[in-house]
Motif scaffolding. Structure first.
Motif, PDB file in Angstrom:
ATOM      1  N   MET A  24       0.828  -1.210   0.000  1.00  0.00           N
ATOM      2  CA  MET A  24       0.000   0.000   0.000  1.00  0.00           C
ATOM      3  C   MET A  24       0.858   1.255   0.000  1.00  0.00           C
ATOM      4  O   MET A  24       0.564   2.219  -0.708  1.00  0.00           O
ATOM      5  CB  MET A  24      -0.951  -0.013   1.204  1.00  0.00           C
ATOM      6  CG  MET A  24      -2.025  -1.068   1.119  1.00  0.00           C
ATOM      7  SD  MET A  24      -3.299  -0.941   2.402  1.00  0.00           S
ATOM      8  CE  MET A  24      -2.361  -1.233   3.903  1.00  0.00           C
ATOM      9  N   GLN A  60       2.263   1.879  -3.453  1.00  0.00           N
ATOM     10  CA  GLN A  60       1.230   2.413  -4.345  1.00  0.00           C
ATOM     11  C   GLN A  60       1.004   3.900  -4.087  1.00  0.00           C
ATOM     12  O   GLN A  60       0.919   4.699  -5.022  1.00  0.00           O
ATOM     13  CB  GLN A  60      -0.079   1.637  -4.155  1.00  0.00           C
ATOM     14  CG  GLN A  60      -1.229   2.098  -5.022  1.00  0.00           C
ATOM     15  CD  GLN A  60      -1.039   1.762  -6.482  1.00  0.00           C
ATOM     16  OE1 GLN A  60      -0.305   0.845  -6.833  1.00  0.00           O
ATOM     17  NE2 GLN A  60      -1.700   2.506  -7.348  1.00  0.00           N
ATOM     18  N   THR A  61       0.931   4.276  -2.824  1.00  0.00           N
ATOM     19  CA  THR A  61       0.702   5.674  -2.468  1.00  0.00           C
ATOM     20  C   THR A  61       1.884   6.542  -2.887  1.00  0.00           C
ATOM     21  O   THR A  61       1.707   7.616  -3.472  1.00  0.00           O
ATOM     22  CB  THR A  61       0.432   5.806  -0.956  1.00  0.00           C
ATOM     23  OG1 THR A  61      -0.687   4.978  -0.611  1.00  0.00           O
ATOM     24  CG2 THR A  61       0.127   7.234  -0.560  1.00  0.00           C
ATOM     25  N   PRO A 102      -4.663   1.458  -1.155  1.00  0.00           N
ATOM     26  CA  PRO A 102      -4.169   0.491  -2.138  1.00  0.00           C
ATOM     27  C   PRO A 102      -4.611   0.746  -3.570  1.00  0.00           C
ATOM     28  O   PRO A 102      -4.031   0.173  -4.504  1.00  0.00           O
ATOM     29  CB  PRO A 102      -4.728  -0.844  -1.630  1.00  0.00           C
ATOM     30  CG  PRO A 102      -5.971  -0.468  -0.906  1.00  0.00           C
ATOM     31  CD  PRO A 102      -5.656   0.854  -0.254  1.00  0.00           C
ATOM     32  N   THR A 103      -5.620   1.605  -3.784  1.00  0.00           N
ATOM     33  CA  THR A 103      -6.091   1.850  -5.148  1.00  0.00           C
ATOM     34  C   THR A 103      -5.862   3.283  -5.600  1.00  0.00           C
ATOM     35  O   THR A 103      -6.383   3.700  -6.640  1.00  0.00           O
ATOM     36  CB  THR A 103      -7.589   1.492  -5.280  1.00  0.00           C
ATOM     37  OG1 THR A 103      -8.349   2.348  -4.413  1.00  0.00           O
ATOM     38  CG2 THR A 103      -7.843   0.029  -4.916  1.00  0.00           C
ATOM     39  N   GLU A 133      -4.420   6.492  -7.361  1.00  0.00           N
ATOM     40  CA  GLU A 133      -3.800   6.719  -8.668  1.00  0.00           C
ATOM     41  C   GLU A 133      -3.321   8.169  -8.756  1.00  0.00           C
ATOM     42  O   GLU A 133      -3.770   9.017  -7.978  1.00  0.00           O
ATOM     43  CB  GLU A 133      -4.811   6.432  -9.786  1.00  0.00           C
ATOM     44  CG  GLU A 133      -5.281   4.990  -9.860  1.00  0.00           C
ATOM     45  CD  GLU A 133      -4.173   4.019 -10.280  1.00  0.00           C
ATOM     46  OE1 GLU A 133      -3.205   4.460 -10.940  1.00  0.00           O
ATOM     47  OE2 GLU A 133      -4.264   2.832  -9.924  1.00  0.00           O
ATOM     48  N   ASP A 157      -5.870  10.940  -8.550  1.00  0.00           N
ATOM     49  CA  ASP A 157      -6.393  11.247  -7.214  1.00  0.00           C
ATOM     50  C   ASP A 157      -5.536  12.305  -6.537  1.00  0.00           C
ATOM     51  O   ASP A 157      -6.059  13.229  -5.906  1.00  0.00           O
ATOM     52  CB  ASP A 157      -6.432   9.978  -6.348  1.00  0.00           C
ATOM     53  CG  ASP A 157      -7.329   8.903  -6.935  1.00  0.00           C
ATOM     54  OD1 ASP A 157      -8.431   9.231  -7.413  1.00  0.00           O
ATOM     55  OD2 ASP A 157      -6.919   7.727  -6.916  1.00  0.00           O
ATOM     56  N   GLY A 205     -10.143   6.215  -5.115  1.00  0.00           N
ATOM     57  CA  GLY A 205      -8.739   5.970  -4.793  1.00  0.00           C
ATOM     58  C   GLY A 205      -8.299   6.627  -3.502  1.00  0.00           C
ATOM     59  O   GLY A 205      -7.363   6.160  -2.849  1.00  0.00           O
ATOM     60  N   TRP A 263     -10.751  -5.660  -0.806  1.00  0.00           N
ATOM     61  CA  TRP A 263      -9.697  -5.269  -1.743  1.00  0.00           C
ATOM     62  C   TRP A 263      -9.252  -6.467  -2.576  1.00  0.00           C
ATOM     63  O   TRP A 263      -9.066  -6.362  -3.794  1.00  0.00           O
ATOM     64  CB  TRP A 263      -8.528  -4.675  -0.969  1.00  0.00           C
ATOM     65  CG  TRP A 263      -7.341  -4.340  -1.812  1.00  0.00           C
ATOM     66  CD1 TRP A 263      -7.325  -3.533  -2.924  1.00  0.00           C
ATOM     67  CD2 TRP A 263      -6.000  -4.803  -1.626  1.00  0.00           C
ATOM     68  NE1 TRP A 263      -6.046  -3.460  -3.437  1.00  0.00           N
ATOM     69  CE2 TRP A 263      -5.220  -4.227  -2.659  1.00  0.00           C
ATOM     70  CE3 TRP A 263      -5.406  -5.626  -0.703  1.00  0.00           C
ATOM     71  CZ2 TRP A 263      -3.857  -4.457  -2.768  1.00  0.00           C
ATOM     72  CZ3 TRP A 263      -4.047  -5.855  -0.805  1.00  0.00           C
ATOM     73  CH2 TRP A 263      -3.286  -5.289  -1.829  1.00  0.00           C
ATOM     74  N   ARG A 264      -9.083  -7.611  -1.955  1.00  0.00           N
ATOM     75  CA  ARG A 264      -8.639  -8.811  -2.677  1.00  0.00           C
ATOM     76  C   ARG A 264      -9.663  -9.228  -3.735  1.00  0.00           C
ATOM     77  O   ARG A 264      -9.299  -9.763  -4.767  1.00  0.00           O
ATOM     78  CB  ARG A 264      -8.371  -9.953  -1.701  1.00  0.00           C
ATOM     79  CG  ARG A 264      -7.106  -9.752  -0.916  1.00  0.00           C
ATOM     80  CD  ARG A 264      -6.860 -10.897   0.040  1.00  0.00           C
ATOM     81  NE  ARG A 264      -5.569 -10.757   0.695  1.00  0.00           N
ATOM     82  CZ  ARG A 264      -5.241 -11.365   1.801  1.00  0.00           C
ATOM     83  NH1 ARG A 264      -6.092 -12.189   2.399  1.00  0.00           N
ATOM     84  NH2 ARG A 264      -4.032 -11.197   2.335  1.00  0.00           N
ATOM     85  N   GLY A 320     -11.363  -7.187  -5.390  1.00  0.00           N
ATOM     86  CA  GLY A 320     -11.340  -6.177  -6.453  1.00  0.00           C
ATOM     87  C   GLY A 320     -12.540  -5.293  -6.394  1.00  0.00           C
ATOM     88  O   GLY A 320     -12.928  -4.637  -7.303  1.00  0.00           O
TER      89      GLY A 320
END
Length: 192
Positions: free
Chosen positions: A35, A38-39, A103-104, A106, A109, A175, A189-190, A192
């Protein structure tokens, strides 16, 4: 105008301990690292690698080229006040604060937190609209902003903007809103 993105994070062994019922220590630390990567990647894509800093005791395995600000040890709100003061001394025009558990997230965001009027504050709420996963502060206009992380932080941060007489924009994006604090969120999250 120079922007900084600050990502506060605890030491690896104490991150996300609320996930311990669902994840082993190794799994938890792997998730935290993923995470955080990703951030950091989303933030660096927008403001550049030199403008993204971690706030805490460790780089969590990220390279030595990422800046690290010391946590003065009096809690998150005090640590963020300290980071804001450092940014002010460095002449930073906008300070973005991002949770490390997005975790999502982008680049778009992160860009949405910058693409606001010059003297406005913006906040990214969690999915429930209660917590604050992102803040964007104009400096020096928000030099006296009092951080209110804890229960009900999003409303408290909006009230703090009003106290300072600064406009507040809500940046409600998936996000920024999806963070992982509980075992059910790991499962979500897993899937999706």
């Amino acid at each position: 105008m120079r922007n900084w993105v600050i990502i506060p994070i605890k030491a690896p062994e104490v991150c996300k301990t609320r996930l311990s019922p669902a994840l082993s220590d190794a799994e938890r630390q792997t998730l935290v690292a993923a995470m955080l990567r990703q951030t950091v990647a989303a933030a660096q894509a927008v403001v550049g690698p030199e403008q993204v800093l971690l706030l805490g005791p460790s780089r969590h395995g990220l390279g030595g080229d990422i800046g690290l600000l010391a946590d003065p040890g009096r809690g998150l709100n005090a640590a963020l006040s300290s980071a804001r003061d450092v940014a002010m001394r460095k002449g930073i025009g906008r300070l973005l604060l991002l949770s490390a558990d997005l975790p999502t997230i982008e680049p778009d965001d992160v860009a949405a937190l910058i693409d606001i009027p010059k003297d406005a504050i913006a906040g990214g709420p969690d999915r429930a609209g209660v917590g604050t996963n992102a803040l964007s502060l104009p400096l020096p206009a928000a030099a006296q902003f009092r951080f209110r992380y804890g229960d009900g932080s999003f409303a408290a941060h909006r009230d703090e903007a009003a106290r300072l007489g600064l406009p507040f924009f809500t940046i409600d994006r998936p996000g920024l809103g999806f963070d992982i604090d509980r075992p059910d969120e790991v499962a979500l999250w897993r899937r999706g």
